[in-house]
Write a protein that holds these residues in place. Structure first.
Motif, PDB file in Angstrom:
ATOM      1  N   ILE B 100       5.411  -0.564  56.041  1.00  0.00           N
ATOM      2  CA  ILE B 100       5.916  -1.117  57.305  1.00  0.00           C
ATOM      3  C   ILE B 100       4.796  -1.896  58.006  1.00  0.00           C
ATOM      4  CG2 ILE B 100       6.832  -0.542  59.590  1.00  0.00           C
ATOM      5  CD1 ILE B 100       8.218   1.893  58.243  1.00  0.00           C
ATOM      6  N   ALA B 101       3.589  -1.310  58.010  1.00  0.00           N
ATOM      7  CA  ALA B 101       2.473  -1.958  58.695  1.00  0.00           C
ATOM      8  C   ALA B 101       2.144  -3.314  58.057  1.00  0.00           C
ATOM      9  CB  ALA B 101       1.249  -1.053  58.666  1.00  0.00           C
ATOM     10  N   TYR B 102       2.168  -3.390  56.738  1.00  0.00           N
ATOM     11  CA  TYR B 102       1.795  -4.632  56.052  1.00  0.00           C
ATOM     12  C   TYR B 102       2.918  -5.661  56.047  1.00  0.00           C
ATOM     13  CZ  TYR B 102      -2.798  -3.294  54.307  1.00  0.00           C
ATOM     14  OH  TYR B 102      -4.123  -2.974  54.215  1.00  0.00           O
ATOM     15  N   HIS B 103       4.158  -5.177  56.126  1.00  0.00           N
ATOM     16  CA  HIS B 103       5.275  -6.111  55.926  1.00  0.00           C
ATOM     17  C   HIS B 103       6.190  -6.264  57.118  1.00  0.00           C
ATOM     18  CE1 HIS B 103       4.582  -6.466  51.510  1.00  0.00           C
ATOM     19  NE2 HIS B 103       4.053  -5.262  51.699  1.00  0.00           N
ATOM     20  N   LEU B 127       8.079   9.484  60.797  1.00  0.00           N
ATOM     21  CA  LEU B 127       7.253   8.406  61.342  1.00  0.00           C
ATOM     22  C   LEU B 127       7.695   8.040  62.755  1.00  0.00           C
ATOM     23  CD1 LEU B 127       6.947   6.245  58.111  1.00  0.00           C
ATOM     24  CD2 LEU B 127       5.199   7.718  59.147  1.00  0.00           C
ATOM     25  N   MET B 128       9.001   8.148  63.001  1.00  0.00           N
ATOM     26  CA  MET B 128       9.521   7.908  64.349  1.00  0.00           C
ATOM     27  C   MET B 128       9.028   8.999  65.283  1.00  0.00           C
ATOM     28  SD  MET B 128      11.851   5.355  64.530  1.00  0.00           S
ATOM     29  CE  MET B 128      13.556   5.023  64.269  1.00  0.00           C
ATOM     30  N   GLU B 129       9.114  10.267  64.791  1.00  0.00           N
ATOM     31  CA  GLU B 129       8.698  11.415  65.594  1.00  0.00           C
ATOM     32  C   GLU B 129       7.213  11.297  65.934  1.00  0.00           C
ATOM     33  OE1 GLU B 129       9.479  15.373  63.844  1.00  0.00           O
ATOM     34  OE2 GLU B 129       7.646  15.963  64.879  1.00  0.00           O
ATOM     35  N   ALA B 130       6.444  10.832  64.971  1.00  0.00           N
ATOM     36  CA  ALA B 130       5.015  10.648  65.207  1.00  0.00           C
ATOM     37  C   ALA B 130       4.776   9.524  66.212  1.00  0.00           C
ATOM     38  CB  ALA B 130       4.309  10.350  63.890  1.00  0.00           C
ATOM     39  N   GLY B 131       5.799   8.712  66.420  1.00  0.00           N
ATOM     40  CA  GLY B 131       5.679   7.610  67.384  1.00  0.00           C
ATOM     41  C   GLY B 131       4.974   6.392  66.813  1.00  0.00           C
ATOM     42  N   TRP B 132       4.920   6.292  65.480  1.00  0.00           N
ATOM     43  CA  TRP B 132       4.170   5.205  64.850  1.00  0.00           C
ATOM     44  C   TRP B 132       5.044   4.037  64.431  1.00  0.00           C
ATOM     45  CZ3 TRP B 132       1.046   9.150  61.475  1.00  0.00           C
ATOM     46  CH2 TRP B 132       0.097   9.770  62.298  1.00  0.00           C
ATOM     47  N   ILE B 133       6.358   4.302  64.280  1.00  0.00           N
ATOM     48  CA  ILE B 133       7.246   3.177  63.972  1.00  0.00           C
ATOM     49  C   ILE B 133       8.404   3.180  64.964  1.00  0.00           C
ATOM     50  CG2 ILE B 133       6.672   3.211  61.491  1.00  0.00           C
ATOM     51  CD1 ILE B 133       9.521   4.387  61.044  1.00  0.00           C
ATOM     52  N   ARG B 134       9.061   2.040  65.050  1.00  0.00           N
ATOM     53  CA  ARG B 134      10.190   1.919  65.963  1.00  0.00           C
ATOM     54  C   ARG B 134      11.251   1.046  65.288  1.00  0.00           C
ATOM     55  NH1 ARG B 134       9.709  -3.342  68.153  1.00  0.00           N
ATOM     56  NH2 ARG B 134       7.700  -4.207  67.534  1.00  0.00           N
ATOM     57  N   PRO B 145      21.150  -4.689  58.133  1.00  0.00           N
ATOM     58  CA  PRO B 145      20.328  -3.467  58.080  1.00  0.00           C
ATOM     59  C   PRO B 145      19.333  -3.383  59.237  1.00  0.00           C
ATOM     60  CG  PRO B 145      19.536  -5.064  56.482  1.00  0.00           C
ATOM     61  CD  PRO B 145      20.803  -5.640  57.059  1.00  0.00           C
ATOM     62  N   VAL B 146      19.087  -2.153  59.631  1.00  0.00           N
ATOM     63  CA  VAL B 146      18.069  -1.872  60.660  1.00  0.00           C
ATOM     64  C   VAL B 146      16.709  -2.255  60.099  1.00  0.00           C
ATOM     65  CG1 VAL B 146      16.855   0.054  61.765  1.00  0.00           C
ATOM     66  CG2 VAL B 146      19.355  -0.020  61.758  1.00  0.00           C
ATOM     67  N   ILE B 147      15.854  -2.815  60.945  1.00  0.00           N
ATOM     68  CA  ILE B 147      14.493  -3.114  60.487  1.00  0.00           C
ATOM     69  C   ILE B 147      13.496  -2.339  61.329  1.00  0.00           C
ATOM     70  CG2 ILE B 147      14.860  -5.325  59.346  1.00  0.00           C
ATOM     71  CD1 ILE B 147      14.273  -6.726  61.975  1.00  0.00           C
ATOM     72  N   TYR B 148      12.367  -2.051  60.710  1.00  0.00           N
ATOM     73  CA  TYR B 148      11.348  -1.210  61.333  1.00  0.00           C
ATOM     74  C   TYR B 148      10.054  -1.984  61.554  1.00  0.00           C
ATOM     75  CZ  TYR B 148      14.478   2.498  59.785  1.00  0.00           C
ATOM     76  OH  TYR B 148      15.564   3.282  59.589  1.00  0.00           O
ATOM     77  N   ALA B 149       9.337  -1.574  62.606  1.00  0.00           N
ATOM     78  CA  ALA B 149       8.023  -2.159  62.872  1.00  0.00           C
ATOM     79  C   ALA B 149       7.119  -1.062  63.420  1.00  0.00           C
ATOM     80  CB  ALA B 149       8.147  -3.298  63.884  1.00  0.00           C
TER      81      ALA B 149
END
Lengths: 265, 207, 207
Positions: B100-103, B127-134, B145-149
């Motif tokens: 996710i971080a790279y792409h 990863l959501m719980e950790a608060g690192w992606i949204r 589709p849902v996308i993540y960042a």
């Protein structure tokens, strides 16, 4: 039996007293927690400190009790009867002249019985006092509807930069297109070794070391391959009856020579 | 309660009764329980108790004409405590996070195609719980589709000023991180890294 | 609590926590629950609370190093429910419980030697089920018999701060009544070995 015991009037009165309250006593028969319990209750009827009870009187009380129970055709458990027999023995021993006494002496047996009764008595009282305390759910009450304490576990995730880029590197490495190539290694094939060894065997009838069949200036990798192939070639030639092999011992030089024509025939 | 703070017998009785009661009680129920005394006496006792407990860690409260004790509102946090437990991110989750971080922004299908294995929903949840992606919206393709960042917390945790600070592919290669030997070593050292079951450790809703 | 009777924050917090707790709590558990404060501070707060509640309808009590609130014993008659919540113990169970409490740890054979009768398995079961006794290991003698001891719940239920509060335990110990008969015999024989008068003493109340 009571008269034979020679017990004093006080004892007799106590036994009498016990007999007066018999109805209740006998009805409770199932309630006794064993003969010691019954003895303790009888001892209590002497209304003196357990340290001062008269064992002889107690024995009589017990035996009377058992007799009466028998007369009333009440079924007594075996241990009550065993205790009765033992007490009868104790009583006769206590009344015997001193010099005929055995070891342990009847006084010791009586003392032991007394000590046991004291201990059971102490625990019976302690139990009663314990049960009489302010007990939760009877005398004191806890909070009826406590809110309850809750501890929620919250996970804090941890990672680091190295783990991150290493993971990415591995993903990339795993999914990158791969080119496979096989290294071109120098080898001597079995066919060429067969050819070489047969050719050299033709030169002489003498024994020769197999090592001498190898190409003289080959690089180490090729030499290893040539040695292996030449060895297999030598075995093959021996099988065909064209050569014989000799070795003086394990790891000793392997020698080979041409077999004369017709020797195998 | 008198001036010295010694509660009277009725006040103590009401206090103990409400303490032990399994449900809030009305004035009438209290009066009946205490041997049929006058409700007005119970009301008096409740008033004294209410005053007494006002400053304490437990309050006497009335809800719908029923009385009970409850924790003082300012101490309510004591009833539910959070206990933190530090856990290391699993390898599967780390891989997904790295992708996710790279792409970013990237859809789940894209993550899977890069990883070459399926990704359980549990991994993304962690990863959501950790608060690192949204969630970063939806990709305008069929199926939307849902996308993540990644999030600012992600940059924070990994000590990055911005995503541009992530080492590039060339740097990874230079560091030997793209070396297939590493992967072979990894494979030898632990269980099969391609094992799609590994994702399951995050959650049970694996495809 | 200051002179005006206003409790401090920690006192209120301990009060609220113990009110809300479903189980008695140790000083350490309280300290941990209140965010890792010093146990000594908790002890101070408990002392203040204990004083404060001494006159009230609810008391703060310590049982086996665990603290809880309960109704004042003198109000028992007001609070007794229609249906008694306390289980009725048989005489055998009562005696066995007392023997375990006063002698712990103690084996079944030792219990039986005091009572002079076999203990049915059911008796110990009942006490275990009530949560008042527990297995406390094995005695390192031939046969390695199981030994029994009481639990914190036992102290709790019978309102004992510790086993030292068992009624009359000091007197019983001083009188040697908690020592085995064999020991008592030895002691008795040592004091008056073969006392020829002993027999007479038995029958001394005869005229």
């Amino acid at each position: 039996m009571l008269a034979d015991a020679g017990a004093g009037s006080t004892d007799a009165a106590l036994v009498q007293g016990a007999q007066a309250g018999d109805e209740a006593l006998y009805l409770e028969l199932d309630g006794w927690e064993g003969p010691l319990d019954l003895l303790l209750d009888l001892a209590r009827r002497q209304k003196v400190d357990l340290r001062q009870i008269s064992i002889l009187a107690l024995v009589d009380q017990y035996l009377t009790y058992i007799e009466r129970a028998g007369a009333m055709r009440l079924e007594l458990a075996a241990d009550y009867l065993v205790m009765a027999a033992w007490l009868a023995y104790l009583k006769s021993a206590l009344l015997l002249p001193k010099e005929e006494q055995e070891d342990p002496s009847p006084e010791e047996l009586a003392l032991r019985l007394q000590l046991r009764l004291q201990r059971l008595g102490a625990m019976r009282e302690a139990a009663a006092r314990l049960m009489g305390r302010d007990r939760i759910g009877r005398d004191v009450f806890l909070r009826g509807a406590p809110e309850g304490l809750r501890t929620d576990r919250k996970t804090v995730w941890r990672s680091d930069m190295f783990a991150l880029i290493q993971a990415y590197g591995q993903v990339k490495a795993r999914t990158a297109p791969r080119i496979y190539h096989v290294a071109n290694r120098p080898v001597m094939t079995l066919d060429s070794a067969l050819e070489r060894v047969s050719a050299m065997l033709g030169v002489t009838l003498e024994w020769m070391e197999i090592r001498d069949f190898l190409p003289p200036h080959a690089e180490p990798a090729l030499r290893r391959s040539a040695l292996a192939s030449s060895f297999v070639a030598a075995l093959e030639l021996a099988r065909r009856g064209r050569a014989e092999l000799a070795q003086d011992g394990a790891f000793a030089p392997l020698r080979i020579r041409r077999l004369k024509e017709g020797a195998t025939a | 309660m008198n001036a010295q703070g010694e509660p009277g017998m009725l006040e103590r009785a009401v206090e103990a009764t409400l303490f032990a009661a399994e449900e809030p009680m009305t004035v009438e129920a209290l009066a009946a329980h205490l041997g049929g005394i006058e409700p007005s006496e119970v009301r008096e006792a409740l008033a004294l108790l209410g005053q007494h407990y006002a400053a304490r860690g437990v309050h006497l409260v009335e809800r719908g004409k029923r009385w009970h004790f409850e924790t003082a509102p300012d101490l309510a946090h004591l009833l539910r405590r959070e206990k933190e437990q530090v856990r290391r991110l699993s390898r599967a989750a780390t891989e997904v996070l790295a992708i996710i971080a790279y792409h970013e922004p990237v859809s789940r299908a894209e993550i899977e195609s890069i990883r070459g294995v399926q990704t359980s929903a549990g991994t993304l949840d962690v990863l959501m719980e950790a608060g690192w992606i949204r969630l970063a919206g939806r990709r305008e393709v069929p199926g939307r589709p849902v996308i993540y960042a990644t999030t600012p917390e992600f940059l924070d945790h990994f000590g990055l000023e911005s995503r541009r600070d992530l080492p590039g592919i060339d740097e990874l290669r230079a560091a030997g991180l793209l070396d297939p030997v590493d992967e072979a070593m990894e494979a030898a050292m632990r269980f099969d890294p391609d094992d799609p079951d590994e994702d399951d450790e995050e959650g049970s809703d694996a495809p």
